[in-house]
Design an enzyme around this catalytic site. Structure first.
Site, PDB file in Angstrom:
ATOM      1  N   GLY A  43     -34.094   8.738  -7.249  1.00  0.00           N
ATOM      2  CA  GLY A  43     -34.442   7.629  -6.365  1.00  0.00           C
ATOM      3  C   GLY A  43     -35.739   7.838  -5.626  1.00  0.00           C
ATOM      4  O   GLY A  43     -36.332   6.893  -5.115  1.00  0.00           O
TER       5      GLY A  43
ATOM      6  N   GLY B  38     -50.559   4.703  14.006  1.00  0.00           N
ATOM      7  CA  GLY B  38     -50.691   3.913  12.790  1.00  0.00           C
ATOM      8  C   GLY B  38     -49.928   2.616  12.885  1.00  0.00           C
ATOM      9  O   GLY B  38     -48.704   2.608  13.056  1.00  0.00           O
TER      10      GLY B  38
ATOM     11  N   GLY C 255     -49.806   0.255  10.483  1.00  0.00           N
ATOM     12  CA  GLY C 255     -49.599  -0.338   9.167  1.00  0.00           C
ATOM     13  C   GLY C 255     -48.142  -0.676   8.947  1.00  0.00           C
ATOM     14  O   GLY C 255     -47.368  -0.800   9.905  1.00  0.00           O
ATOM     15  N   VAL C 256     -47.756  -0.814   7.699  1.00  0.00           N
ATOM     16  CA  VAL C 256     -46.394  -1.240   7.373  1.00  0.00           C
ATOM     17  C   VAL C 256     -45.347  -0.298   7.956  1.00  0.00           C
ATOM     18  O   VAL C 256     -44.395  -0.732   8.611  1.00  0.00           O
ATOM     19  CB  VAL C 256     -46.217  -1.346   5.846  1.00  0.00           C
ATOM     20  CG1 VAL C 256     -44.772  -1.668   5.500  1.00  0.00           C
ATOM     21  CG2 VAL C 256     -47.150  -2.408   5.271  1.00  0.00           C
TER      22      VAL C 256
ATOM     23  N   GLU D 255     -53.533   1.962  16.824  1.00  0.00           N
ATOM     24  CA  GLU D 255     -54.132   1.637  15.532  1.00  0.00           C
ATOM     25  C   GLU D 255     -55.649   1.754  15.622  1.00  0.00           C
ATOM     26  O   GLU D 255     -56.267   1.174  16.521  1.00  0.00           O
ATOM     27  CB  GLU D 255     -53.733   0.223  15.100  1.00  0.00           C
ATOM     28  CG  GLU D 255     -54.455  -0.310  13.874  1.00  0.00           C
ATOM     29  CD  GLU D 255     -54.333   0.596  12.659  1.00  0.00           C
ATOM     30  OE1 GLU D 255     -55.390   0.928  12.078  1.00  0.00           O
ATOM     31  OE2 GLU D 255     -53.200   0.967  12.316  1.00  0.00           O
TER      32      GLU D 255
ATOM     33  N   ILE E 143     -49.312   7.130   9.334  1.00  0.00           N
ATOM     34  CA  ILE E 143     -50.630   6.704   8.827  1.00  0.00           C
ATOM     35  C   ILE E 143     -50.654   6.647   7.308  1.00  0.00           C
ATOM     36  O   ILE E 143     -51.721   6.646   6.694  1.00  0.00           O
ATOM     37  CB  ILE E 143     -51.739   7.639   9.351  1.00  0.00           C
ATOM     38  CG1 ILE E 143     -51.416   9.106   9.045  1.00  0.00           C
ATOM     39  CG2 ILE E 143     -51.926   7.448  10.835  1.00  0.00           C
ATOM     40  CD1 ILE E 143     -52.502  10.068   9.479  1.00  0.00           C
TER      41      ILE E 143
ATOM     42  N   ALA F  90     -42.803   0.399  -4.092  1.00  0.00           N
ATOM     43  CA  ALA F  90     -41.767   0.718  -5.075  1.00  0.00           C
ATOM     44  C   ALA F  90     -41.737  -0.283  -6.221  1.00  0.00           C
ATOM     45  O   ALA F  90     -41.566   0.103  -7.384  1.00  0.00           O
ATOM     46  CB  ALA F  90     -40.399   0.771  -4.387  1.00  0.00           C
TER      47      ALA F  90
ATOM     48  N   HIS G 286     -33.261 -29.094   1.445  1.00  0.00           N
ATOM     49  CA  HIS G 286     -33.334 -29.384   2.880  1.00  0.00           C
ATOM     50  C   HIS G 286     -31.944 -29.240   3.501  1.00  0.00           C
ATOM     51  O   HIS G 286     -30.961 -29.679   2.912  1.00  0.00           O
ATOM     52  CB  HIS G 286     -33.836 -30.821   3.106  1.00  0.00           C
ATOM     53  CG  HIS G 286     -33.799 -31.249   4.547  1.00  0.00           C
ATOM     54  ND1 HIS G 286     -34.777 -30.867   5.440  1.00  0.00           N
ATOM     55  CD2 HIS G 286     -32.909 -31.995   5.239  1.00  0.00           C
ATOM     56  CE1 HIS G 286     -34.485 -31.393   6.627  1.00  0.00           C
ATOM     57  NE2 HIS G 286     -33.356 -32.082   6.521  1.00  0.00           N
TER      58      HIS G 286
END
Length: 455
Positions: A37, A175, A177-178, A198, A265, A312, A434
């Site tokens: 994994g 950091g 980021g994601v 950041e 980071i 991934a 909807h």
């Protein structure tokens, strides 16, 4: 033992490549030194989403229950149970991959692979040697950490979060980021005082400014402090935790003391010496062509070890492309519509071109706010939007960005559009259900072809 292919690394790229090769009737050996994994299952995608599922439920209950007429008898959380859920999710995913290996007759060898040459691999712990017609390098990546952080005891990387026994009272995340914003979402939901630092002009530097600004509204509501255009000059361990010196873009220094420091980071390719000695060309990571071939015949590289798009789902498809080419089916990777997904609250997703990367004179840009959507109102959600970028002449969809609940699911409409070069009207003329959040996509499409009906 002789195989059609030897794969080193059982992460998303490696195990998917092994299964696909088995589908083509190839004899495959997969060598993994730890658990199947890879980072995704054991230290990344799966455990972080398990943690965020828990805190999302907690946020929903705290923020919306009273407004929706629901009385909560108990309000709180049990960290040990949250962590247990993450560990159970890891184990179930890992066991699922093990089952797939057995089902597809892939020989899994647990141990450290040492590359002898392009056709021979030795297992370090046993001395066993494997021979193969093809070699697939899928070594993955490791968290990036450098001085001064690497020289200070107790500094966290993303891996350390999953080993914690108790929450810090305050947390500095280096950091934005994601990885940084997802952990900021998790910890702030549990009452931890979070500060993000950041270096770039704004958090999520690979996304557009308006995407970052929208998610900053959510962070402001939950008390997360964000310091942009700021770097960490120094960090040291003190009695109360860590003393961190910050320097902003104007050179002004500020010292803060926090309970914990998390360095988020990014990650770097894991390229051991035996792979380097093989003679593969290395730039940021192992260099390949779009068929995943390295400069050495019969040697392929897939996933994070390439040092390119470290996601991934990209790694998985690179594994499929490598398997097809090994099996004699000429196939190339297409990176034009890679979805980027971020599990903040609300979620963020994007694909194709970003607004910051286009010539504004050659495109149409349409933005539809979440606040104009009926389903969002029923959900008490008002932060977010859908933005679509299309060619000015043909109205071909070139990119899509979404900030919204379940944005990570909604983005697939954009992926299909960009990948298949669909025109805005082709999507607009498809009836959207909807009331749903997918109507935000419809609203943005209407802004490309004409005028939005509900705006």
């Amino acid at each position: 033992m002789s195989f059609d292919a030897i794969i080193i690394g059982g992460g998303p790229s490696g195990y998917v490549c092994a299964i696909k090769l088995a589908h083509y009737g190839k004899k495959v050996a997969l060598v993994e030194k730890e658990n199947l994994g890879g980072t995704c299952t054991n230290w990344g995608c799966i455990p972080t989403k398990a943690l965020l599922t828990a805190t999302h439920l907690l946020d929903e209950a705290k923020e919306k229950a009273d407004k929706l007429g629901i009385k909560l008898l108990v309000e709180g959380f049990d960290l040990s149970k949250i962590m247990a859920h993450a560990n159970k999710s890891i184990m179930m995913s890992r066991k699922g991959i093990e089952y797939l290996m057995k089902k597809n007759n892939v020989m899994v060898i647990k141990g450290t692979a040492e590359v002898v040459n392009k056709n021979k691999v030795r297992i370090k712990e046993t001395g066993e040697e494997l021979e193969g017609s093809n070699l697939v390098l899928a070594h993955g990546s490791v968290p990036t950490i450098f001085p001064p952080f690497s020289q200070v005891e107790g500094i966290w990387t993303s891996n350390d979060v999953f080993l914690m026994k108790e929450l810090p009272s305050s947390l500095l995340i280096v950091g934005g980021g994601v990885i940084g914003v997802e952990f900021a979402t998790f910890f702030s939901s549990l009452g931890v005082k979070v500060k993000i630092v950041e270096l770039a002009d704004h958090i999520l530097p690979y996304e557009d400014d308006d995407v970052a600004e929208e998610i900053k509204k959510s962070f402001a509501r939950r008390g997360v402090e964000i310091r942009e255009k700021t770097k960490v000059e120094d960090v040291k361990k003190v009695v109360d935790g860590y003393e961190v010196v910050l320097i902003d873009s104007e050179g002004k220094a500020e010292t803060v003391v926090v309970d914990r420091v998390l360095v988020a980071i990014g990650r770097r390719p894991n390229i051991p010496d035996d792979v380097k000695n093989l003679g593969v060309e290395i730039e940021r990571g192992i260099k390949t062509d779009k068929r995943m071939r390295t400069n050495i015949e019969g040697v392929y590289a897939i996933g994070d070890v390439r040092g390119q798009i470290m996601l991934a789902h990209v790694a998985m498809y690179e594994g499929i492309v490598a398997a097809k080419n090994i099996a004699g089916i000429e196939t190339e990777m297409d990176y034009s519509a890679v979805p980027s997904i971020i599990f903040t609250t609300p979620e963020i997703a994007s694909t194709g071109l970003r607004e910051k990367d286009v010539d504004k004179d050659k495109v149409k840009i349409s933005k539809f706010p979440l606040s104009a959507n009926g389903r969002a109102r029923t959900m008490l959600e008002n932060i977010g939007f859908v933005k679509i970028i299309a060619d000015k002449e043909t109205e071909t969809v070139l990119g899509m960005s979404i900030v919204s609940p379940v944005a990570t699911e909604l983005i697939m409409e954009g992926v299909i559009a960009v990948r298949n070069k669909l025109k805005a009207h082709e999507l607009e003329e498809s009836i959207h259900p909807h009331p749903t959040l997918s109507e935000n996509v419809l609203g943005a499409l209407e802004g490309i072809t004409g005028l939005p009906i509900h705006l």
